[in-house]
Design a protein around this motif. Sequence first.
Motif, PDB file in Angstrom:
ATOM      1  N   GLY A  70      -7.170  15.680   9.589  1.00 34.31           N
ATOM      2  CA  GLY A  70      -6.265  16.412   8.684  1.00 34.31           C
ATOM      3  C   GLY A  70      -6.972  17.510   7.902  1.00 34.31           C
ATOM      4  O   GLY A  70      -6.608  18.693   8.011  1.00 34.31           O
ATOM      5  N   ASP A 109      -4.168  14.351  12.815  1.00 32.65           N
ATOM      6  CA  ASP A 109      -5.414  13.826  13.389  1.00 32.65           C
ATOM      7  C   ASP A 109      -5.466  14.045  14.905  1.00 32.65           C
ATOM      8  O   ASP A 109      -6.512  14.386  15.459  1.00 32.65           O
ATOM      9  CB  ASP A 109      -5.558  12.333  13.064  1.00 32.65           C
ATOM     10  CG  ASP A 109      -5.751  12.081  11.572  1.00 32.65           C
ATOM     11  OD1 ASP A 109      -6.171  13.023  10.863  1.00 32.65           O
ATOM     12  OD2 ASP A 109      -5.461  10.964  11.102  1.00 32.65           O
ATOM     13  N   ASP A 153      -6.486   7.356   0.334  1.00 34.12           N
ATOM     14  CA  ASP A 153      -6.526   5.957  -0.092  1.00 34.12           C
ATOM     15  C   ASP A 153      -7.498   5.699  -1.245  1.00 34.12           C
ATOM     16  O   ASP A 153      -8.635   6.167  -1.224  1.00 34.12           O
ATOM     17  CB  ASP A 153      -6.844   5.062   1.104  1.00 34.12           C
ATOM     18  CG  ASP A 153      -5.656   4.986   2.052  1.00 34.12           C
ATOM     19  OD1 ASP A 153      -4.559   5.461   1.671  1.00 34.12           O
ATOM     20  OD2 ASP A 153      -5.817   4.449   3.158  1.00 34.12           O
ATOM     21  N   GLY A 176      -1.483   8.687   6.917  1.00 31.14           N
ATOM     22  CA  GLY A 176      -1.901   8.549   8.306  1.00 31.14           C
ATOM     23  C   GLY A 176      -1.066   7.509   9.044  1.00 31.14           C
ATOM     24  O   GLY A 176      -0.981   7.533  10.278  1.00 31.14           O
ATOM     25  N   GLY A 201      -2.072  10.631   1.874  1.00 30.19           N
ATOM     26  CA  GLY A 201      -3.161  11.510   2.288  1.00 30.19           C
ATOM     27  C   GLY A 201      -2.763  12.942   2.589  1.00 30.19           C
ATOM     28  O   GLY A 201      -3.459  13.881   2.206  1.00 30.19           O
ATOM     29  N   HIS A 213       1.163   4.335  -3.142  1.00 29.14           N
ATOM     30  CA  HIS A 213       0.843   5.769  -3.124  1.00 29.14           C
ATOM     31  C   HIS A 213       1.652   6.521  -4.189  1.00 29.14           C
ATOM     32  O   HIS A 213       1.150   7.450  -4.823  1.00 29.14           O
ATOM     33  CB  HIS A 213       1.134   6.366  -1.738  1.00 29.14           C
ATOM     34  CG  HIS A 213      -0.052   6.304  -0.803  1.00 29.14           C
ATOM     35  ND1 HIS A 213      -1.227   6.966  -1.059  1.00 29.14           N
ATOM     36  CD2 HIS A 213      -0.243   5.664   0.383  1.00 29.14           C
ATOM     37  CE1 HIS A 213      -2.093   6.751  -0.075  1.00 29.14           C
ATOM     38  NE2 HIS A 213      -1.524   5.947   0.817  1.00 29.14           N
ATOM     39  N   GLY A 227       0.368  12.369   9.265  1.00 32.45           N
ATOM     40  CA  GLY A 227      -1.104  12.398   9.204  1.00 32.45           C
ATOM     41  C   GLY A 227      -1.706  12.102  10.572  1.00 32.45           C
ATOM     42  O   GLY A 227      -2.726  12.679  10.971  1.00 32.45           O
ATOM     43  N   ASN A 268      -2.698  18.244   1.323  1.00 33.73           N
ATOM     44  CA  ASN A 268      -2.635  19.514   2.061  1.00 33.73           C
ATOM     45  C   ASN A 268      -2.086  20.650   1.177  1.00 33.73           C
ATOM     46  O   ASN A 268      -0.961  20.561   0.666  1.00 33.73           O
ATOM     47  CB  ASN A 268      -1.738  19.320   3.300  1.00 33.73           C
ATOM     48  CG  ASN A 268      -1.755  20.532   4.191  1.00 33.73           C
ATOM     49  OD1 ASN A 268      -1.047  21.500   3.943  1.00 33.73           O
ATOM     50  ND2 ASN A 268      -2.568  20.491   5.231  1.00 33.73           N
ATOM     51  N   HIS A 328       0.811  -1.218   0.000  1.00 28.91           N
ATOM     52  CA  HIS A 328       0.000   0.000   0.000  1.00 28.91           C
ATOM     53  C   HIS A 328       0.856   1.284   0.000  1.00 28.91           C
ATOM     54  O   HIS A 328       0.548   2.248  -0.712  1.00 28.91           O
ATOM     55  CB  HIS A 328      -0.918  -0.023   1.229  1.00 28.91           C
ATOM     56  CG  HIS A 328      -1.703   1.224   1.440  1.00 28.91           C
ATOM     57  ND1 HIS A 328      -2.993   1.365   0.993  1.00 28.91           N
ATOM     58  CD2 HIS A 328      -1.393   2.395   2.040  1.00 28.91           C
ATOM     59  CE1 HIS A 328      -3.430   2.568   1.305  1.00 28.91           C
ATOM     60  NE2 HIS A 328      -2.482   3.219   1.947  1.00 28.91           N
TER      61      HIS A 328
END
Length: 354
Positions: A192, A179, A321, A149, A292, A117, A175, A296, A113
């Motif tokens: 976020g 949070d 995601d 995250g 993620g 990204h 991330g 920003n 994963h």
Amino acid sequence: MVILGIETSCDETAAAVIKDGSELLSNVVASSADLHAAYGGVVPEIAARSHVETILPVIDKAVGEAYTSDPWQKIDAIAVTHGPGLAGSLLVGVMTAKSLALAKNKPLYAVNHVKAHVEAAFLTKTALPGYSLSKKQPHFPLLALIVSGGHTLLAQFSDHQNYKVLGQTTDDAVGEAFDKVAKMLGLPYPGGPSLAALALKGDPQSVKLPTVKVGKYSFSFSGLKTAVLRASQKMVGQDYTFPSTKLPKALNGAQKANIAASFQQKAVIILADSLKAAVEEYQPSSVVVAGGVAANLKLRQVIDSQIPLPVFFPDVKLCTDNAAMVAQEGYFQIKSGLTGVDPPSLDVIPNLSM
Ligand code: KG4
Ligand code: ZN
């Protein structure tokens, strides 16, 4: 070559179809974030149950949006995230992908994963509305800053399959820090985006925060989060014993905005400074910022202004995601000559590293 991607590592149930490693044909994401909001964070059991309920409709929608007739005939392979992530969540995607690979007789590719990204930045074409994609693909060697995250790391890629991790976070991911600070300010989950929105109203210079450095390309965001907590306690005339759960009521709106802006500014500068140093040392041909937190806008502005190279940020919908990035990684595995996995033997690896 057409790949179906499947992603269920956290609270997004996602499926997407991509063509030739560059064209996005469909991208379906169903998030269970609203179910977790009441708890202030992802509840693994709720996430897994939600994946079970949503995965098949999400896959049907993704293949149907890509091709209206005979979609399965056009799909050449299936790629699925098998780690890292929540075990119960990963299992739903992996079991579904294994079953489909066997039933539809398609090769199956297992995807990391975090690495996936980066592959989102290689999407350059789509007929889907609402996407802003770069017209060109990044060039190798490339430097990737992956900010999500669960992960914060800098890696140098010599091609799609060969890379070296230069450094990563030694504690919280950036991330996660967004949070947690958002939670301290009483902002809604996921923190976020709420924190970024509030930061627009605050003064980024108003709260003095330390620049925590733990090594050349390593990061630490846990200390920054604690520094924000101490500054907030001081702002309301209390000491370190004051519970963070009481801060949302004790702080006024202007104070919250100033804290949000100052934290965001510091986090962004820490990331941008490391990236700049790595660009100077490794002289890459291009830079990718993904995950993620790459959604920003402040991070995008600061990095764009500091890096003297083309910086590729995936479209905001491809930063958080999604399964398009998973399908992309599957495509590049095939292109690199890698063979797929034997469906019955594929397992989840919740702590899979880069
Ligand atoms: O990549 P991602 O969707 O999931 C993981 O692989 O972890 O990243 C989710 C993280 C969350 O911590 C979320 O708060 C953060 O990305 N995030 C943002 C923004 N949008 C999402 N952080 C800062 N500013 C944003 N606009
Ligand atoms: Zn992610």
